[in-house]
Design an enzyme around this catalytic site. Structure first.
Site, mmCIF file in Angstrom:
data_model
loop_
_atom_site.group_PDB
_atom_site.id
_atom_site.type_symbol
_atom_site.label_atom_id
_atom_site.label_comp_id
_atom_site.label_asym_id
_atom_site.label_seq_id
_atom_site.Cartn_x
_atom_site.Cartn_y
_atom_site.Cartn_z
ATOM 1 C CB SER A 136 5.943 -4.231 5.085
ATOM 2 O OG SER A 136 5.335 -4.295 6.336
ATOM 3 C CB SER A 137 7.588 -1.510 0.846
ATOM 4 O OG SER A 137 8.677 -1.169 1.675
ATOM 5 C CG ASP A 183 1.763 3.023 15.303
ATOM 6 O OD1 ASP A 183 0.806 3.394 16.018
ATOM 7 O OD2 ASP A 183 1.644 2.198 14.367
ATOM 8 C CG ASP A 191 11.493 0.095 11.691
ATOM 9 O OD1 ASP A 191 10.564 0.264 10.881
ATOM 10 O OD2 ASP A 191 11.414 -0.647 12.686
ATOM 11 C CB CYS A 221 9.453 -4.500 12.893
ATOM 12 S SG CYS A 221 9.867 -3.667 11.384
ATOM 13 C CG ASP A 263 5.110 -1.927 14.904
ATOM 14 O OD1 ASP A 263 6.313 -1.730 14.654
ATOM 15 O OD2 ASP A 263 4.364 -2.604 14.176
ATOM 16 N NE ARG A 292 9.549 3.965 1.384
ATOM 17 C CZ ARG A 292 9.201 2.950 2.161
ATOM 18 N NH1 ARG A 292 9.677 2.875 3.383
ATOM 19 N NH2 ARG A 292 8.386 2.009 1.728
ATOM 20 C CG HIS A 344 5.873 1.532 11.683
ATOM 21 N ND1 HIS A 344 5.279 0.306 11.634
ATOM 22 C CD2 HIS A 344 5.069 2.314 12.460
ATOM 23 C CE1 HIS A 344 4.157 0.318 12.357
ATOM 24 N NE2 HIS A 344 4.004 1.531 12.861
HETATM 25 N N1 ARG Z 1 5.830 0.681 6.273
HETATM 26 C C1 ARG Z 1 7.152 0.132 6.103
HETATM 27 C C2 ARG Z 1 7.408 -0.219 4.658
HETATM 28 O O1 ARG Z 1 6.596 -0.847 4.064
HETATM 29 C C3 ARG Z 1 7.337 -1.081 6.953
HETATM 30 C C4 ARG Z 1 7.676 -0.700 8.352
HETATM 31 C C5 ARG Z 1 7.850 -1.876 9.226
HETATM 32 N N2 ARG Z 1 8.311 -1.444 10.486
HETATM 33 C C6 ARG Z 1 7.797 -1.820 11.655
HETATM 34 N N3 ARG Z 1 8.347 -1.349 12.756
HETATM 35 N N4 ARG Z 1 6.749 -2.611 11.738
HETATM 36 O O2 ARG Z 1 8.440 0.088 4.093
#
Ligand code: ARG
Length: 407
Positions: free
Chosen positions: A330-331, A224, A277, A383, A138, A294, A275
């Site tokens: 996160s998801s 980030d 990834d 991550c 991040d 998405r 983010h």
């Molecule tokens: N916001 C993303 C989701 O919930 C999680 C991303 C996590 N990535 C990271 N590099 N911390 O799908």
């Protein structure tokens, strides 16, 4: 911070051809000798930073973040340090990933100690505690032979570069070709944020999905590092809650003179994007894992299709959103946060069998580690890592492109 031991290098004059900042290396230079060298997400991995849960705290409520307990949003989110048990469980899995990487010949380094329970006070804001060093991705990014520290977007993460500074000094001292840039720190004052963002109902988010305006305004440079994805000469940057247009613009202005092309990408159906990834994950030249919930903004897939890249939707994650760990913000798509050891070797979370099968079908050798206890720290395998060295050079994977540089 103790930097003893990292100042060991005498300040000899730099070799004449280097100039005063690291530029993309001369292809005639032998790759192995560069201390920092990583141009994409998949080249054979040589040196990796793996995060640590030591001294982690719960992310505080602040203008850029409204953490909530999963399935119990009315209960206040905990504050202060995480329990020792939660820290130990995550650390055990992080150590497992480090062991796997070492078994594949990768040098593994870890962040230094940092007290995340300490509050932060700057002239512009105050926050009760910081967060953790579980997700170096991040904050830190390697752009070829240069290390960039992101601006960050949340108050609790303002000083998150600190646990990595000792390592950065070591790389920087060990090789005069290593560049090091810290992006401009935004104020993170109240005015930088659009707080009403958090209260918008879902219908309003749907209506506004093509405006790409989230909880951060556009006046200051904010990004980030995890909103960036590297594909050789071409760099993708997701506009999100954690990266605004000024952030994309700063990256363009910084990277274009260094020979990169920077492309903003958008995922209109992700109403809380942060983010890239878990959304758009390149795993080898010509192949990107995509998130079926998405899709890319219409038109943005053209550069990939024109250059014969394949976009492959990942299968439904094993855990649904309601089954994710209760403090995880996160998801369920942490499932697709895979880590490449090389263009033919990939690490997938141990329980994500459907994705493991897909990767095997796509001709990857699949490695697995348990990682569910790391989820509550905001990330999974990609991550929780920062690649400092991958064997390879900067390639152009998009020979057919209409690209408009800034100047
Ligand atoms: N916001 C993303 C989701 O919930 C999680 C991303 C996590 N990535 C990271 N590099 N911390 O799908």
């Amino acid at each position: 911070m103790d930097l003893a031991g990292v100042h060991g290098t005498s300040l000899e004059p730099l070799p004449l051809q280097m100039g005063d900042r690291a530029m993309p290396h001369d292809p005639a230079t032998p790759q192995d000798s560069l201390a920092v060298n990583s141009w994409n997400e998949w080249d054979p991995l040589e040196e990796m930073i793996v995060g640590s849960a030591d001294n982690a705290s719960f992310e505080p409520t602040e203008p850029g973040s409204r953490p909530a307990i999963r399935n119990r949003p009315e209960t206040p989110f905990p504050t202060g340090p995480k329990s020792q048990e939660a820290v130990d469980l995550a650390n055990e899995e992080l150590a497992g990933l480090a062991d796997l990487l070492r078994s594949q010949g990768v040098t593994v380094r870890r962040p230094g100690p940092h007290d995340f329970s300490a509050p932060v006070r700057t002239p512009d804001f105050e926050v009760e505690n910081q967060y953790c060093a579980v997700c170096p991705r991040d904050v830190m990014i390697t752009m070829g032979n240069e290390i960039i520290e992101a601006t960050m977007s949340r108050r609790a993460r303002y000083f998150e570069y600190q646990p990595y500074r000792k390592l950065v000094y070591e790389y920087w001292n060990s090789d005069p070709r290593v560049g090091w840039t810290t992006a401009p720190k935004p104020s993170m004052a109240d005015g930088m944020y659009r707080e009403e963002f958090w209260d918008w109902p879902l219908e309003k988010r749907h209506e506004r999905m093509h405006s790409f305006e989230f909880c951060v305004h556009q006046d200051e440079v904010v990004f980030d590092a995890a909103d960036i994805s590297r594909l050789g000469r071409d760099i993708l940057v997701q506009e999100s809650m954690t990266t605004n247009r000024a952030g994309v613009h700063w990256l363009k202005r910084h990277l274009e003179p260094r020979g990169f092309r920077v492309h903003a990408v958008h995922f209109p159906l992700d109403f809380f994007p942060s983010h890239i990834d878990c959304t758009f994950v390149p795993v080898r030249p010509g192949l990107i894992l995509t998130n079926p919930d998405r899709p890319l903004r219409e038109g943005e897939e053209a550069m990939f299709l024109r250059n014969d890249w394949e976009l492959v939707d990942v299968p439904e994650p094993v855990l649904g959103n309601h089954e994710m760990p209760q403090y995880c913000q996160s998801s369920k798509w942490l499932s697709m946060n895979v880590l490449s050891i090389s263009p033919t070797k990939v690490v997938v979370e141990e329980q994500e069998k459907p994705l493991q099968d897909l990767m095997a079908k796509l001709d990857f050798e699949v490695f697995t580690v348990p990682f569910r206890n790391v989820f509550e720290y905001g990330g999974s395998l990609h991550c929780a890592t920062w690649d400092v060295r991958r064997r390879g050079t900067r390639e152009d994977y998009f020979p057919d492109l209409d690209y408009r540089p800034l100047v």
